[in-house]
Enzyme design. Structure first.
Site, PDB file in Angstrom:
ATOM      1  N   GLY A 107     -29.611  38.814  -9.568  1.00  0.00           N
ATOM      2  CA  GLY A 107     -29.922  38.943  -8.150  1.00  0.00           C
ATOM      3  C   GLY A 107     -30.259  40.388  -7.838  1.00  0.00           C
ATOM      4  O   GLY A 107     -29.757  41.304  -8.502  1.00  0.00           O
ATOM      5  N   GLN A 141     -31.575  47.790  -2.653  1.00  0.00           N
ATOM      6  CA  GLN A 141     -31.298  48.333  -3.991  1.00  0.00           C
ATOM      7  C   GLN A 141     -32.526  48.980  -4.628  1.00  0.00           C
ATOM      8  O   GLN A 141     -32.396  49.662  -5.647  1.00  0.00           O
ATOM      9  CB  GLN A 141     -30.769  47.225  -4.910  1.00  0.00           C
ATOM     10  CG  GLN A 141     -29.392  46.714  -4.491  1.00  0.00           C
ATOM     11  CD  GLN A 141     -28.898  45.634  -5.440  1.00  0.00           C
ATOM     12  OE1 GLN A 141     -29.294  44.482  -5.335  1.00  0.00           O
ATOM     13  NE2 GLN A 141     -28.059  46.025  -6.384  1.00  0.00           N
ATOM     14  N   CYS A 153     -22.662  44.288 -10.141  1.00  0.00           N
ATOM     15  CA  CYS A 153     -23.772  44.633  -9.251  1.00  0.00           C
ATOM     16  C   CYS A 153     -24.607  45.711  -9.937  1.00  0.00           C
ATOM     17  O   CYS A 153     -24.052  46.658 -10.508  1.00  0.00           O
ATOM     18  CB  CYS A 153     -23.219  45.162  -7.933  1.00  0.00           C
ATOM     19  SG  CYS A 153     -24.494  45.654  -6.756  1.00  0.00           S
ATOM     20  N   LEU A 154     -25.913  45.581  -9.860  1.00  0.00           N
ATOM     21  CA  LEU A 154     -26.783  46.557 -10.524  1.00  0.00           C
ATOM     22  C   LEU A 154     -26.639  47.957  -9.922  1.00  0.00           C
ATOM     23  O   LEU A 154     -26.969  48.941 -10.576  1.00  0.00           O
ATOM     24  CB  LEU A 154     -28.246  46.097 -10.468  1.00  0.00           C
ATOM     25  CG  LEU A 154     -28.563  44.814 -11.268  1.00  0.00           C
ATOM     26  CD1 LEU A 154     -30.011  44.410 -11.069  1.00  0.00           C
ATOM     27  CD2 LEU A 154     -28.261  44.991 -12.755  1.00  0.00           C
ATOM     28  N   HIS A 209     -23.308  37.528  -2.366  1.00  0.00           N
ATOM     29  CA  HIS A 209     -23.344  38.914  -2.859  1.00  0.00           C
ATOM     30  C   HIS A 209     -24.641  39.601  -2.410  1.00  0.00           C
ATOM     31  O   HIS A 209     -24.618  40.717  -1.879  1.00  0.00           O
ATOM     32  CB  HIS A 209     -23.217  38.925  -4.390  1.00  0.00           C
ATOM     33  CG  HIS A 209     -23.297  40.293  -4.980  1.00  0.00           C
ATOM     34  ND1 HIS A 209     -22.223  40.907  -5.582  1.00  0.00           N
ATOM     35  CD2 HIS A 209     -24.333  41.177  -5.060  1.00  0.00           C
ATOM     36  CE1 HIS A 209     -22.596  42.112  -5.992  1.00  0.00           C
ATOM     37  NE2 HIS A 209     -23.874  42.301  -5.700  1.00  0.00           N
ATOM     38  N   GLU A 210     -25.774  38.909  -2.607  1.00  0.00           N
ATOM     39  CA  GLU A 210     -27.061  39.514  -2.236  1.00  0.00           C
ATOM     40  C   GLU A 210     -27.207  39.630  -0.721  1.00  0.00           C
ATOM     41  O   GLU A 210     -27.756  40.611  -0.214  1.00  0.00           O
ATOM     42  CB  GLU A 210     -28.225  38.698  -2.826  1.00  0.00           C
ATOM     43  CG  GLU A 210     -28.230  38.622  -4.351  1.00  0.00           C
ATOM     44  CD  GLU A 210     -28.059  39.972  -5.035  1.00  0.00           C
ATOM     45  OE1 GLU A 210     -28.539  40.983  -4.515  1.00  0.00           O
ATOM     46  OE2 GLU A 210     -27.406  40.006  -6.105  1.00  0.00           O
ATOM     47  N   HIS A 229     -25.807  42.687   0.706  1.00  0.00           N
ATOM     48  CA  HIS A 229     -26.652  43.885   0.570  1.00  0.00           C
ATOM     49  C   HIS A 229     -27.574  44.064   1.774  1.00  0.00           C
ATOM     50  O   HIS A 229     -27.789  45.196   2.215  1.00  0.00           O
ATOM     51  CB  HIS A 229     -27.521  43.798  -0.693  1.00  0.00           C
ATOM     52  CG  HIS A 229     -26.816  44.193  -1.956  1.00  0.00           C
ATOM     53  ND1 HIS A 229     -26.273  45.446  -2.148  1.00  0.00           N
ATOM     54  CD2 HIS A 229     -26.572  43.512  -3.104  1.00  0.00           C
ATOM     55  CE1 HIS A 229     -25.732  45.514  -3.362  1.00  0.00           C
ATOM     56  NE2 HIS A 229     -25.894  44.346  -3.960  1.00  0.00           N
TER      57      HIS A 229
HETATM   58 NI    NI Z   1     -25.332  43.795  -5.918  1.00  0.00          NI
END
Ligand code: NI
Length: 186
Positions: free
Chosen positions: A45, A50, A98-99, A142-143, A146
């Protein structure tokens, strides 16, 4: 195009995101670039903040989990102007990464099932009432966080955050290792 991924501490991860007005060729290209950026980082995701864009867009490709979760076999979607409007009272705890936090994995408690409205990259409106549970609901929430300026460590207990503080500070100072292109606040 592969974008660098903004790391924890970058102000854009906390900004208020803007709705996306119309579908455009630029938007389609951005969605495609976000999938490429996510794949290059081995993610499932990725949300627009991000990559430094403060807009209400995130992409998910959960098909790598399909072996253990057959319902994810074709779960590849772009979510534009998403709104989660149903959340089950039952919550579940699951490990997340998470990236924007390379190599950090923590258990996070979230509603088990959600309903969401969104537009896809072809301009089609969706209204999925209590449609998503399990891993799909997990990744979507989660996304979605963001695009609300929330990151997964915000859900941890104060004690857990204290225990992680040097690691979290390290992210803001560029003290971390990642196998993909990153951008820190500096
Ligand atoms: Ni994330």
């Amino acid at each position: 195009m592969i974008y660098p991924i903004y790391i924890y501490g970058s102000p854009v991860l906390r900004e208020q995101t803007k709705p996306i007005e119309a579908n455009s060729p630029e938007l389609k290209q951005l969605v495609s670039d976000m999938f490429d950026t996510m794949y290059a980082a081995n993610g499932v995701g990725l949300a627009a903040p991000q990559i430094g864009r403060s807009i209400r867009l995130f992409v998910i490709d959960a098909t790598p989990y399909a072996e253990d979760h057959p319902e994810l076999a074709d779960f590849k979607k772009a979510f534009i102007n998403a709104e989660i409007y149903q959340r089950s009272e039952t919550t579940v705890s699951m490990e997340e990464g998470c990236l924007s936090f390379p190599k950090l994995y923590e258990n996070v408690s979230r509603p088990q099932t959600i309903g969401i409205r969104y537009r896809d990259e072809n301009g089609v409106e969706h209204d999925d009432q209590y449609q998503y549970g399990g891993m799909a609901a997990r990744i979507i929430q989660h996304e979605y966080d963001h695009i609300e300026g929330i990151v997964f460590v915000d859900h941890l207990s104060p004690l857990r955050k204290t225990l992680l503080s040097s690691k979290l500070n390290g992210f803001t100072k560029g003290k971390f290792k990642a196998a993909y292109k990153c951008k820190t606040q500096k």
